[in-house]
Structures are given as structure tokens and as C-alpha cells.
Scaffold this active site. Structure first.
Site, PDB file in Angstrom:
ATOM      1  N   HIS A   1      11.236 -55.493  21.008  1.00 12.61           N
ATOM      2  CA  HIS A   1      10.730 -56.873  21.180  1.00 12.61           C
ATOM      3  C   HIS A   1      11.608 -57.645  22.164  1.00 12.61           C
ATOM      4  O   HIS A   1      11.112 -58.383  23.017  1.00 12.61           O
ATOM      5  CB  HIS A   1      10.771 -57.632  19.845  1.00 12.61           C
ATOM      6  CG  HIS A   1       9.906 -57.061  18.779  1.00 12.61           C
ATOM      7  ND1 HIS A   1      10.422 -56.553  17.606  1.00 12.61           N
ATOM      8  CD2 HIS A   1       8.559 -56.942  18.689  1.00 12.61           C
ATOM      9  CE1 HIS A   1       9.432 -56.149  16.830  1.00 12.61           C
ATOM     10  NE2 HIS A   1       8.296 -56.365  17.462  1.00 12.61           N
TER      11      HIS A   1
ATOM     12  N   SER B   1      10.492 -49.598  15.799  1.00 12.95           N
ATOM     13  CA  SER B   1       9.356 -50.238  15.140  1.00 12.95           C
ATOM     14  C   SER B   1       9.907 -51.060  13.986  1.00 12.95           C
ATOM     15  O   SER B   1      10.882 -50.653  13.341  1.00 12.95           O
ATOM     16  CB  SER B   1       8.414 -49.156  14.595  1.00 12.95           C
ATOM     17  OG  SER B   1       7.567 -49.698  13.611  1.00 12.95           O
TER      18      SER B   1
END
Ligand code: PAF
Length: 283
Positions: free
Chosen positions: A38, A186
Site C-alpha cells: 500500500h 497482503s
């Protein structure tokens, strides 16, 4: 400090201010539990746009397993700190009530994408993704938006939205960031123990094994057979699918030929946690 916004009217004020000042806006939609993947999107957005807005919202309409939704990791304070350290300008963290104040009735049908890979195994998932992304696009009116390659089919779905609704938004696909073991980063990895994370690295090693075999000219059917056998021998990992598809359309390809651009895609359960990964290769 990355400024936290929780309600739509406050977000609108920020957007209006940026638009009046003629500033470009980069959007990084996330469901939180932020990791390096991210943060790499935030970094890219900062380098390309004047203002970067990250959103953190665990979108209930895209979950087809209640357990997955309930167990989705939530690390808000740590996320805000990471975004602040990255120099992200704003983070929008709404509640479900704030986002879905009016119950959505719209059903978005992405055609064949609903019936292959993730679409096939997660019915209704892409409708939920489409709804939240259109909402975020409407609220933020971004100049550009960033998504990770790990969710390759999600990127196809969002590309379809942009194309079919003629939205003036630049879409950016960012490479997968991996742990040292090769495991794709993840948020769901946080639900795995260290040992389970090690077992999960078989997903990437098998994708690489398949890539190497395809590049050596091994027939697609044999490559798939070998990959499935590798998973069958592994402890604690249950393969859901392993497919070799066209990297653009994500549709099945017949025989592999020179010049083909392929996506090798896999989904597997490790200790009840569903993980996906992919590699794109050129033959
Ligand atoms: O990829 C995700 O984290 C989510 O699907 C997204 C794009 C934030 C939509 O909820």
C-alpha cells in the site's frame, strides 16, 4: 500529520479546496492493515499528483464470506502513523453507515469477468468492488488512482468502469511487493502465523516454477499438472485454482506461442485464509 477525514461533507470540503487551487489528486483506495505494498502506491501517487488521499474502508459489499469480513485485520492507529510517515496528505476513514447511507440497489455486471478466476470463486465480489470504487471516484474525483497488481482481475474490472463510463481518471497498476520468502504482501497475511506464512510462500514459488517451465517451452497442460501436483504435496495449503491466461483479457488461451503475454494466477487457502497471487510473463 496525515489528516484524518471521517465524513463525506469534510471530504467534499478538502476536494473542493484542491480543485479551486487547480491541484491534481491521487487516490489510493485500501481496506487498511497497511503494508509496504500500500505504501508503495502512496509513494507513487505523491510523486505524480499534488494531493494524495488514501481511503481505508473494509467494504462489506465485496465480501462473500462473513467470516472473512469479520476477521479482516483492523489496525487504524498504526495505519495513520504509516501514512503520516509516508507524507500522505489525507486519509478518509468512513464507517459503513457513512458510505452506505442509502442502500445500494445498483448491480454492476462485468460480463465474462464475473465467470472466470476470482469472479467464478467469489460470486458478487466484483459488484461490491465496482460499487465502492464508483462511490470513491465520485466523492474524490481523482486525477489518478492506484491499484496493486496482486488483484489483477480487480484492475481489469476497474479498467472496465473507467472505459464504459468514460471517467477522466488515470489508472495506475503497481507491482506486487513481496516478503523475503516471496509471499505477496497482503493485509490477510496478518492472520497467519510465521510458520503458516512460510507455507504460503509455496504460492509464489509454484508460480515461478510454472513461469520457468513455460519459458523453456513445456506444454501448458503439463505446466498446470506439475503446479497442481506441487500444491497437492504441500502441507497446510489448499489450492483453489491455478490458471494460465491471457494477461490482457484474463481469458483462457489455447496453445502458448512466442510473443504471448500471459498471466499465471493462483488462489489458495492457508489455514482458512484465502490468498491470491500472479505473475505476468512474456513468451
Ligand atoms: O484492493 C482492495 O483493497 C479493495 O478491493 C479496494 C480496491 C480498496 C476496494 O474496496
Amino acid at each position: 500529520m496525515c489528516q484524518v477525514i471521517r465524513v463525506k461533507p469534510d471530504l467534499k470540503k478538502v476536494i473542493n479546496k484542491a480543485r479551486i487551487a487547480n491541484k491534481s489528486i491521487g487516490l489510493v483506495p485500501t481496506m487498511g492493515a497497511l503494508h509496504q505494498g500500500h505504501l508503495s502506491l502512496v509513494k507513487m501517487s505523491k510523486s505524480q499528483y499534488d494531493v494524495t488521499i488514501t481511503t481505508i474502508f473494509v467494504n462489506p459489499t465485496q465480501f462473500n464470506s462473513k467470516e472473512d469480513l469479520v476477521k479482516y485485520p483492523k489496525t487504524e492507529a498504526a495505519d495513520i502513523k504509516k501514512l503520516t510517515d509516508m507524507g500522505c496528505d489525507y486519509v478518509f476513514i468512513p464507517t459503513s453507515k457513512e458510505v452506505y447511507d442509502i442502500k445500494p440497489t445498483l448491480k454492476i455486471d462485468f460480463g465474462y469477468l464475473e465467470h472466470i478466476l476470482e469472479g467464478k470463486h467469489r460470486p458478487g465480489h466484483f459488484n461490491g468492488v465496482g460499487l465502492i470504487i464508483m462511490k470513491l471516484f465520485g466523492l474524490v474525483q481523482p486525477t489518478g488512482a492506484y491499484f496493486g497488481q496482486k488483484d489483477l482481475q480487480q484492475f481489469s474490472v476497474i479498467t472496465t468502469l473507467i472505459r464504459d463510463f468514460e471517467l477522466p481518471i488515470n489508472l495506475h497498476l503497481a507491482p506486487i511487493i513481496r516478503e523475503n520468502s516471496g509471499l505477496a504482501m497482503s493485509s490477510r497475511n496478518q492472520r497467519l502465523t510465521t510458520t503458516e506464512q512460510e507455507s504460503a510462500s509455496i504460492i509464489y514459488s509454484t508460480l515461478k516454477q510454472a513461469k520457468n517451465q513455460l519459458l523453456k517451452g513445456v506444454a501448458k497442460e503439463l505446466v498446470l499438472k506439475n503446479a497442481i501436483e506441487t500444491f497437492n504435496m504441500a502441507e497446510g495449503v489448499k489450492l483453489e485454482y491455478f490458471e494460465i491466461v491471457d494477461a490482457e483479457t484474463l481469458q483462457d488461451i489455447g496453445t502458448v506461442s512466442a510473443g504471448d503475454r500471459l498471466a499465471l494466477c493462483a488462489a489458495a487457502f492457508v489455514a482458512e485464509v484465502r490468498l491470491i497471487d500472479n505473475i505476468i510473463i512474456e513468451i
